[in-house]
Design a protein around this motif. Structure first.
Motif, PDB file in Angstrom:
ATOM      1  N   VAL A  74       0.840  -1.198   0.000  1.00 34.76           N
ATOM      2  CA  VAL A  74       0.000   0.000   0.000  1.00 34.76           C
ATOM      3  C   VAL A  74       0.874   1.246   0.000  1.00 34.76           C
ATOM      4  CG1 VAL A  74      -1.605   1.358   1.409  1.00 34.76           C
ATOM      5  CG2 VAL A  74      -2.035  -1.065   1.026  1.00 34.76           C
ATOM      6  N   SER A  75       1.873   1.259   0.856  1.00 31.99           N
ATOM      7  CA  SER A  75       2.763   2.407   0.948  1.00 31.99           C
ATOM      8  C   SER A  75       3.480   2.666  -0.375  1.00 31.99           C
ATOM      9  CB  SER A  75       3.783   2.186   2.060  1.00 31.99           C
ATOM     10  OG  SER A  75       4.710   3.224   2.101  1.00 31.99           O
ATOM     11  N   GLN A 119       2.599   1.635  -3.363  1.00 30.75           N
ATOM     12  CA  GLN A 119       1.641   1.960  -4.413  1.00 30.75           C
ATOM     13  C   GLN A 119       1.156   3.402  -4.269  1.00 30.75           C
ATOM     14  OE1 GLN A 119       1.270  -0.158  -6.847  1.00 30.75           O
ATOM     15  NE2 GLN A 119      -0.191   1.067  -7.982  1.00 30.75           N
ATOM     16  N   GLU A 120       0.983   3.872  -3.039  1.00 32.28           N
ATOM     17  CA  GLU A 120       0.594   5.268  -2.826  1.00 32.28           C
ATOM     18  C   GLU A 120       1.654   6.208  -3.383  1.00 32.28           C
ATOM     19  OE1 GLU A 120       0.001   5.313   1.405  1.00 32.28           O
ATOM     20  OE2 GLU A 120      -2.170   5.020   1.205  1.00 32.28           O
ATOM     21  N   GLN A 121       2.911   5.893  -3.132  1.00 33.63           N
ATOM     22  CA  GLN A 121       4.000   6.713  -3.660  1.00 33.63           C
ATOM     23  C   GLN A 121       4.013   6.681  -5.183  1.00 33.63           C
ATOM     24  OE1 GLN A 121       7.526   5.184  -1.814  1.00 33.63           O
ATOM     25  NE2 GLN A 121       7.107   6.144   0.161  1.00 33.63           N
ATOM     26  N   VAL A 149       1.481   6.084  -7.250  1.00 34.40           N
ATOM     27  CA  VAL A 149       0.332   6.829  -7.777  1.00 34.40           C
ATOM     28  C   VAL A 149       0.590   8.326  -7.668  1.00 34.40           C
ATOM     29  CG1 VAL A 149      -2.110   7.377  -7.359  1.00 34.40           C
ATOM     30  CG2 VAL A 149      -1.357   4.994  -7.440  1.00 34.40           C
ATOM     31  N   SER A 150       1.138   8.766  -6.556  1.00 32.10           N
ATOM     32  CA  SER A 150       1.457  10.188  -6.389  1.00 32.10           C
ATOM     33  C   SER A 150       2.457  10.655  -7.438  1.00 32.10           C
ATOM     34  CB  SER A 150       2.026  10.452  -4.995  1.00 32.10           C
ATOM     35  OG  SER A 150       1.066  10.183  -4.024  1.00 32.10           O
ATOM     36  N   GLN A 179      -3.587   1.873 -11.810  1.00 30.17           N
ATOM     37  CA  GLN A 179      -2.726   1.851 -10.623  1.00 30.17           C
ATOM     38  C   GLN A 179      -3.513   2.216  -9.369  1.00 30.17           C
ATOM     39  OE1 GLN A 179       0.299   0.581 -10.412  1.00 30.17           O
ATOM     40  NE2 GLN A 179       0.093   0.108 -12.587  1.00 30.17           N
ATOM     41  N   ILE A 180      -4.500   3.094  -9.517  1.00 28.23           N
ATOM     42  CA  ILE A 180      -5.367   3.433  -8.384  1.00 28.23           C
ATOM     43  C   ILE A 180      -6.198   2.214  -7.991  1.00 28.23           C
ATOM     44  CG2 ILE A 180      -7.361   4.829  -7.687  1.00 28.23           C
ATOM     45  CD1 ILE A 180      -6.089   7.156  -9.270  1.00 28.23           C
ATOM     46  N   LEU A 231      -4.017  -0.020  -5.990  1.00 31.85           N
ATOM     47  CA  LEU A 231      -3.888   0.549  -4.651  1.00 31.85           C
ATOM     48  C   LEU A 231      -5.126   0.238  -3.808  1.00 31.85           C
ATOM     49  CD1 LEU A 231      -2.596   2.350  -2.491  1.00 31.85           C
ATOM     50  CD2 LEU A 231      -3.551   4.326  -3.685  1.00 31.85           C
ATOM     51  N   GLU A 232      -6.301   0.420  -4.383  1.00 30.97           N
ATOM     52  CA  GLU A 232      -7.538   0.165  -3.643  1.00 30.97           C
ATOM     53  C   GLU A 232      -7.661  -1.310  -3.252  1.00 30.97           C
ATOM     54  OE1 GLU A 232     -10.439   1.741  -6.346  1.00 30.97           O
ATOM     55  OE2 GLU A 232     -10.161   3.791  -5.617  1.00 30.97           O
ATOM     56  N   GLN A 275      -5.396  -1.887  -0.352  1.00 33.49           N
ATOM     57  CA  GLN A 275      -5.965  -1.277   0.850  1.00 33.49           C
ATOM     58  C   GLN A 275      -7.094  -2.124   1.422  1.00 33.49           C
ATOM     59  OE1 GLN A 275      -6.888   2.558  -0.855  1.00 33.49           O
ATOM     60  NE2 GLN A 275      -5.123   3.522   0.127  1.00 33.49           N
TER      61      GLN A 275
END
Length: 95
Positions: free
Chosen positions: A27-28, A30-32, A34-35, A50-51, A54-55, A58
């Motif tokens: 998750v961490s 993937q968040e990076q 996506v950002s 990619q979102i 991430l979901e 999560q």
């Protein structure tokens, strides 16, 4: 020799704890990612996919956490009634 019920329960709980850490790490990361994609104005379709990844990651964290709680409870109940001669210190550490 086949593993005992105690060993099975302890190993299952260890595996789930490890799995939870891996999902949290995913998750961490993937968040990076996506950002970074948003900052670089990435293709809309790729960003959407990619979102979704991430979901999904999560969603898995609470599921694994729930399984960990269930396995901990089952292990605790097993230890409360256990009268064998095996070393239970590893099991008690997990509780």
């Amino acid at each position: 020799m086949a593993p005992s019920p105690l060993q099975i329960k302890v190993n299952a709980l260890k595996r789930l704890i490890k799995e939870e850490k891996l999902y949290q790490q995913e998750v961490s990361e993937q968040e990076q990612f996506v950002s970074q994609m948003k900052a670089n104005n990435a293709d809309e379709y790729e960003l959407k996919k990619q979102i979704e990844v991430l979901e999904e990651a999560q969603k898995m964290v609470p599921e694994v956490t729930k399984k960990i709680d269930q396995h901990r409870q089952a292990l605790k109940e097993f230890l409360d009634t256990y009268s064998g001669e095996e070393d239970t210190s590893a099991a008690k550490e997990l509780l």
